[in-house]
Design an enzyme around this catalytic site. Structure first.
Site, short mmCIF file in Angstrom:
data_model
loop_
_atom_site.label_atom_id
_atom_site.label_comp_id
_atom_site.label_asym_id
_atom_site.label_seq_id
_atom_site.Cartn_x
_atom_site.Cartn_y
_atom_site.Cartn_z
N ASP A 16 18.65 33.20 112.02
CA ASP A 16 19.89 33.74 111.48
C ASP A 16 20.92 32.67 111.13
O ASP A 16 21.48 32.69 110.04
CB ASP A 16 20.50 34.77 112.45
CG ASP A 16 19.71 36.07 112.43
OD1 ASP A 16 19.04 36.35 111.41
OD2 ASP A 16 19.74 36.81 113.43
N ARG A 97 31.45 31.26 125.03
CA ARG A 97 32.02 31.54 123.70
C ARG A 97 33.36 30.87 123.45
O ARG A 97 33.56 30.26 122.40
CB ARG A 97 32.09 33.05 123.45
CG ARG A 97 30.76 33.76 123.60
CD ARG A 97 29.64 33.05 122.90
NE ARG A 97 28.34 33.68 123.08
CZ ARG A 97 27.19 33.08 122.80
NH1 ARG A 97 27.18 31.85 122.33
NH2 ARG A 97 26.05 33.70 122.99
N ASP A 126 29.95 39.08 121.32
CA ASP A 126 30.19 37.67 121.02
C ASP A 126 31.03 37.46 119.77
O ASP A 126 31.84 36.54 119.71
CB ASP A 126 28.86 36.92 120.93
CG ASP A 126 28.23 36.73 122.32
OD1 ASP A 126 29.00 36.62 123.28
OD2 ASP A 126 26.99 36.72 122.41
N SER A 177 15.94 39.43 122.61
CA SER A 177 17.08 38.60 122.22
C SER A 177 17.54 37.88 123.48
O SER A 177 17.86 38.52 124.48
CB SER A 177 18.19 39.50 121.67
OG SER A 177 19.41 38.79 121.71
#
Ligand code: ARG
Length: 400
Positions: A16, A97, A126, A177
């Site tokens: 991605d 993050r 996120d 994931s």
């Protein structure tokens, strides 16, 4: 005119984020894409990732080792706050993050970029953490999130990438994931999407199955200084080494698995599995040391602060005035939280079996049931008379 001239893109090397590079340039008219891969102790080799970004069309490919800052500036404050979202998740992914956002903003400022970008979809937490952290740190920067708009399936993304020379992943991609850093792993999707069914053993990497753990318990002593873990078994360790070693020891005993259904910020319930051996052990040990060194009222009041603090981390408000104010409170409470906690690891459990501190408020003369007892038992009578007075009056007036 494109959406931005020069963009700093958070880059992981996966499909991605790789596809984001040509996409930003071709579809959104971005001239230069600078990628930034952060090392947060996830164990990936960043050299090949750096090369992959350049092959995928990045003008510049940055790699930043931020593991130490991750532990010191993000994990340790969360440990001081005993931060557990919904009482269980120690925020191992969420804490990364705001740090990545900070690195992106710093790079954007250094390279004169007018935007930063990330590969998050529109369904997760996120994206919120990135976007809000970035706007807090530099409200003039645009945030671009191609994966929130492109509508690609995984196959579409791979096909699009191939048009621009991004090879399709060679090994069959994992059905899960996974997010990984030094603090832990977060695993979702695939068969885990059925919250009724047990997670297959294959998903675990940092923690052993109970059937494979040692048949003897292992004891360790964790030293804290003003709320910060500083040593294992009497050896002073730097923050990264401390977390790494504790991950090994705790994981070897099957400690640190969490299987939960959590409430995401975007309204969805999701089933997530976490492996967080060191972080979970440290939070339990730290909380225990607080029970020895803080007064009852500070300790109990802090529970409410901790709950709010966990929500702030989970919900993307690391850089917020409320978080800063709570940090000041927490910092103040930690001045005397120094000492040692003894932990017994055995068959998936990390049990606190002892604690001691020069700042201990535990008073043997008052606590003891022996003849050494110094507590004035008679004083309790007057205390109870006054303590119970409102209840007595209420009862007298309402009994009828
Ligand atoms: N649910 C966790 C959080 O919001 C982890 C998110 C990433 N999970 C993943 N499996 N990729 O912090």
């Amino acid at each position: 005119m494109g959406r931005a001239e020069k963009v700093v893109l958070a880059y992981s090397g996966g499909v991605d984020t790789s596809v984001c590079i040509p996409y930003l340039k071709e579809e959104w008219g971005v001239k230069d894409v600078i990628t930034l891969a952060a090392d947060l102790g996830q164990g990936d080799e960043l050299g090949p990732i750096q090369q992959k970004a350049l092959k995928s069309g990045a003008a510049e490919s940055l790699v930043v080792d931020a593991t130490e800052s991750f532990v010191k500036d993000y994990a340790f404050p969360a440990i001081m706050a005993n931060a557990l979202y919904e009482n269980r998740y120690p925020l191992s992914t969420a804490l990364a993050r705001p740090l990545i956002a900070k690195l992106l903003v710093e790079a954007a400022e250094k390279y004169g970029a007018d935007a930063v970008a990330h590969g998050c979809t529109g369904k997760g937490n996120d994206q919120v953490r990135f976007d809000v952290s970035i706007m807090a740190l530099n409200p003039n920067l645009k945030v671009l999130a191609p994966a929130r708009e492109w509508g690609f399936s995984r196959e579409d993304a791979i096909a699009y990438g191939e048009r621009f020379g991004i090879p399709a992943p060679v090994k069959k991609s994992s059905p899960y994931s996974i997010d990984r850093n030094l603090l832990g792993r977060s695993i979702e999707a695939g068969v885990l999407e059925d919250p009724a069914s047990e997670a297959p053993e294959e998903i675990y990497v940092m923690t052993k199955a109970i059937s494979d753990t040692p048949d003897q318990p292992e004891y360790i002593e964790i030293g804290f200084e003003q709320g910060v873990p500083i040593s294992l078994n009497g050896n002073t360790l730097d923050p990264v080494a401390l977390i790494s070693q504790l991950n090994q020891i705790a994981g070897n005993h099957g400690v640190g698995r969490i299987d939960m259904v959590e409430n995401r910020l975007v309204g969805i319930k999701s089933r997530e599995i976490y492996e967080v051996p060191a972080l979970l052990t440290l939070i339990h040990a730290h909380r225990d040391l607080e029970s020895l060194t803080l007064t009852a009222d500070v300790s109990q009041y802090k529970r409410g602060i901790e709950e709010t603090y966990s929500h702030l981390i989970y919900k993307g408000l690391w850089y917020s005035p409320l978080k800063a104010a709570l940090d000041a409170f927490i910092q103040q409470t930690q001045a005397r939280v120094s000492g040692t906690v003894r932990v017994k690891f055995f068959k998936g459990n990390a049990t606190i079996v002892g604690r001691w501190s020069d700042n201990s408020l535990y008073t043997p003369d008052l606590a003891t049931y022996t003849s050494e007892d110094q507590f004035d038992h008679k004083a309790a009578e007057g205390f109870i008379y006054i303590w119970g007075l409102p209840t007595r009056i209420w009862s007298e007036k309402t009994r009828g």
